[in-house]
Write an enzyme that holds these catalytic residues in place. Structure first.
Site, PDB file in Angstrom:
ATOM      1  N   TYR A 141      62.674  11.129  31.761  1.00 51.49           N
ATOM      2  CA  TYR A 141      63.018  10.792  30.740  1.00 51.49           C
ATOM      3  C   TYR A 141      62.705   9.312  30.064  1.00 51.49           C
ATOM      4  O   TYR A 141      63.356   9.521  28.568  1.00 51.49           O
ATOM      5  CB  TYR A 141      64.285   9.959  31.148  1.00 51.49           C
ATOM      6  CG  TYR A 141      65.702  11.265  31.331  1.00 51.49           C
ATOM      7  CD1 TYR A 141      65.513  11.712  32.708  1.00 51.49           C
ATOM      8  CD2 TYR A 141      67.011  11.350  30.729  1.00 51.49           C
ATOM      9  CE1 TYR A 141      66.456  12.645  33.158  1.00 51.49           C
ATOM     10  CE2 TYR A 141      67.791  12.295  31.426  1.00 51.49           C
ATOM     11  CZ  TYR A 141      67.717  12.735  32.876  1.00 51.49           C
ATOM     12  OH  TYR A 141      68.690  13.786  32.967  1.00 51.49           O
ATOM     13  N   LYS A 187      59.136  15.979  45.030  1.00 50.86           N
ATOM     14  CA  LYS A 187      58.477  17.674  45.185  1.00 50.86           C
ATOM     15  C   LYS A 187      57.187  16.670  44.855  1.00 50.86           C
ATOM     16  O   LYS A 187      55.807  17.368  44.261  1.00 50.86           O
ATOM     17  CB  LYS A 187      58.707  18.629  43.999  1.00 50.86           C
ATOM     18  CG  LYS A 187      58.159  19.256  43.340  1.00 50.86           C
ATOM     19  CD  LYS A 187      59.043  20.438  44.124  1.00 50.86           C
ATOM     20  CE  LYS A 187      58.339  21.681  43.827  1.00 50.86           C
ATOM     21  NZ  LYS A 187      59.238  23.055  44.879  1.00 50.86           N
ATOM     22  N   ASP A 219      64.336  21.966  45.656  1.00 52.25           N
ATOM     23  CA  ASP A 219      64.646  23.105  45.427  1.00 52.25           C
ATOM     24  C   ASP A 219      65.018  23.737  46.874  1.00 52.25           C
ATOM     25  O   ASP A 219      66.276  23.948  47.112  1.00 52.25           O
ATOM     26  CB  ASP A 219      63.323  24.475  44.902  1.00 52.25           C
ATOM     27  CG  ASP A 219      62.060  24.054  45.847  1.00 52.25           C
ATOM     28  OD1 ASP A 219      62.547  23.013  46.946  1.00 52.25           O
ATOM     29  OD2 ASP A 219      61.261  24.634  46.625  1.00 52.25           O
ATOM     30  N   ASP A 243      70.204  13.684  38.138  1.00 55.42           N
ATOM     31  CA  ASP A 243      70.653  14.082  37.468  1.00 55.42           C
ATOM     32  C   ASP A 243      71.315  15.991  37.670  1.00 55.42           C
ATOM     33  O   ASP A 243      72.819  16.307  37.529  1.00 55.42           O
ATOM     34  CB  ASP A 243      69.999  14.425  35.931  1.00 55.42           C
ATOM     35  CG  ASP A 243      70.756  15.071  34.844  1.00 55.42           C
ATOM     36  OD1 ASP A 243      71.824  14.877  34.600  1.00 55.42           O
ATOM     37  OD2 ASP A 243      70.400  15.580  34.289  1.00 55.42           O
ATOM     38  N   ASP A 247      75.439  17.037  39.400  1.00 57.62           N
ATOM     39  CA  ASP A 247      76.286  17.985  38.926  1.00 57.62           C
ATOM     40  C   ASP A 247      76.797  19.395  40.285  1.00 57.62           C
ATOM     41  O   ASP A 247      77.527  19.552  40.145  1.00 57.62           O
ATOM     42  CB  ASP A 247      75.813  18.231  37.560  1.00 57.62           C
ATOM     43  CG  ASP A 247      75.856  17.574  36.306  1.00 57.62           C
ATOM     44  OD1 ASP A 247      76.283  16.809  36.374  1.00 57.62           O
ATOM     45  OD2 ASP A 247      76.358  18.208  35.099  1.00 57.62           O
TER      46      ASP A 247
HETATM   47  C1  IPM Z   1      74.206  12.355  33.245  1.00 59.12           C
HETATM   48  C2  IPM Z   1      73.662  12.800  31.800  1.00 59.12           C
HETATM   49  C3  IPM Z   1      72.399  12.496  30.769  1.00 59.12           C
HETATM   50  C4  IPM Z   1      71.157  11.997  31.615  1.00 59.12           C
HETATM   51  C5  IPM Z   1      72.381  13.082  29.322  1.00 59.12           C
HETATM   52  C6  IPM Z   1      73.345  12.980  28.326  1.00 59.12           C
HETATM   53  C7  IPM Z   1      71.492  11.998  28.687  1.00 59.12           C
HETATM   54  O1  IPM Z   1      73.697  14.344  31.563  1.00 59.12           O
HETATM   55  O2  IPM Z   1      74.207  11.161  33.131  1.00 59.12           O
HETATM   56  O3  IPM Z   1      73.825  12.577  33.962  1.00 59.12           O
HETATM   57  O4  IPM Z   1      71.160  13.243  31.921  1.00 59.12           O
HETATM   58  O5  IPM Z   1      71.347  11.237  32.224  1.00 59.12           O
HETATM   59 MN    MN Z   2      74.053  14.741  34.033  1.00 63.83          MN
END
Ligand code: IPM
Ligand code: MN
Ligand code: NAD
Length: 353
Positions: A141, A187, A219, A243, A247
């Site tokens: 990032y 990784k 992975d 990240d 999710d």
């Molecule tokens: C999160 C989001 C952010 C990230 C984006 C919007 C920059 O996906 O907070 O998980 O990747 O950190």
């Molecule tokens: Mn995210």
């Protein structure tokens, strides 16, 4: 005199303002009950910041973020700004960097009725209780060099030993207070940054002999998370892997709309935000799930203000709403509540506890 906490509040874009508004109502209700005052100071941030200041993270906002008791964020981004010179997301990264929040904590429990909403079989999902500790201030990032032109693009994943060490220590200390199991995800079979990451985890592990450490490649971890999620307690990983995996983990409990987060630095102010985004596909319809944002609010009460009883009450009453299947459409298709109806029922429970 009641205690008063100054919160820099950044509702942001898309569903952000809707879920932040709902969360303020809940936080103010518990504040009244436990005798403290929450002062929310709102600022335009992200896409809203571009519209107001021509900058997703304007100096005025930065000043408010760095000088408060806690920062509370909805979500940023949306199609309107996808081609902006500086996107809303860049403001989010700049804000995290300015706070130097390096440990992003995303806790997930799949209990009771949530199990029914999981896309996984009951016996796999029921009882999941894990925390992802995501490094938040470095890696791909923020790595340089970085460039983009018509024909080629470059990103860099950079990590220093110091950046790795501080988040890994944080994760070990969290594991010591929980079930004493830490899984580090990297990784290291391919990436230089991951080789350093694993080397540091192995070295630091010697300082935490009570914690059982394991290592997984990212992975394979994506697979383990949905085949044997109960085996994990604390998971620590670098920014981009964290990240993606968070999710994935969020839907073990049925919806991205339930995963809260808190981001820590060494001295505050800390940052609280749901793990999900601005959900442009459902924004403005009053149907967003406010649970992740409300649970982030509970984390703020606990970790920034030490208002533990108030935090416990929010969490317990949200758990009841889950048990009773009184939920928004992402989790209850047959008989869904709107964001406002969910909030009103939750407030009633809080007031009559
Ligand atoms: C999160 C989001 C952010 C990230 C984006 C919007 C920059 O996906 O907070 O998980 O990747 O950190
Ligand atoms: Mn995210
Ligand atoms: P998203 O998390 O916004 O949405 C993914 C899916 O989950 C969508 O179908 C959405 O409707 C659903 N969803 C998310 N939160 C929900 C909630 N509370 N209740 C019900 N459903 C919910 O991810 P995306 O669509 O990939 O990204 C949309 C925008 O959000 C992008 O601009 C992205 O950069 C941004 N984003 C911001 C943050 C943040 O501000 N922290 C985090 C992630 C994505």
């Amino acid at each position: 005199m009641s205690k008063k906490y100054q919160i820099t509040c950044l509702p942001g874009d898309g569903i952000g303002p809707e879920i932040v508004e709902a969360t303020k109502v809940v936080l103010n209700a518990v504040a009244a009950k436990f005798g403290f005052i929450l002062q929310f100071n709102d600022y335009a941030f992200g896409g809203a910041g571009i519209d107001k200041y021509g900058n997703p993270y304007a100096d005025e906002v930065r000043n408010a973020v760095l000088n408060c008791d806690a920062v509370f964020l909805g979500s940023v981004g949306g199609p309107k700004w996808d081609n902006a010179e500086v996107r809303p997301e860049a403001g989010l990264l700049a804000m995290r960097k300015s706070l130097d929040v390096f440990a992003n904590v995303r806790p997930l429990q799949v209990v009771g009725a949530l199990t029914a909403h999981s896309p996984l079989k009951k016996e796999i999902a029921e009882g999941v209780d894990l925390v992802i500790v995501r490094e938040l201030s470095s890696g791909a990032y923020f790595g340089t060099p970085r460039h983009l032109n018509e024909t080629d693009a470059l990103d860099s994943i950079t990590y220093t030993q110091e950046e790795i060490d501080r988040v890994v220590h944080y994760a070990f200390q969290m594991a010591e207070k929980r079930r004493k199991k830490l899984c580090s995800v990297d990784k290291a079979n391919v990436l230089a940054s991951s080789k350093l990451w694993r080397k540091r985890v192995l070295a630091i592990a010697e300082k935490y002999p009570s914690v059982e450490i394991s290592h997984e490649y990212v992975d394979a971890m994506a697979m383990h998370l949905i085949t044997r999620p109960k085996d994990f307690d604390v998971i620590v990983t670098e920014n981009l892997f964290g990240d993606i995996l968070s999710d994935e983990a969020s839907v073990l409990g049925g919806s991205l709309g339930v995963l809260p987060s808190a981001s820590f630095n060494s001295k505050g102010p800390f940052l609280y935000e749901p793990a999900h985004g601005s959900a442009p596909d459902i924004a403005g319809r009053g149907i967003a799930n406010p649970i992740a944002t409300m649970l982030s609010g509970a984390m703020m009460l606990r970790y920034s203000f030490s208002e533990n009883e108030a935090a416990d009450l929010i969490e317990a009453k949200i758990a009841e709403m889950m048990q009773e299947n009184r939920l928004t459409v992402d989790l209850n298709r047959e008989n869904p509540l709107t964001t406002n109806a969910f909030t009103a029922e939750l407030i009633k429970k809080i007031e009559t506890r």
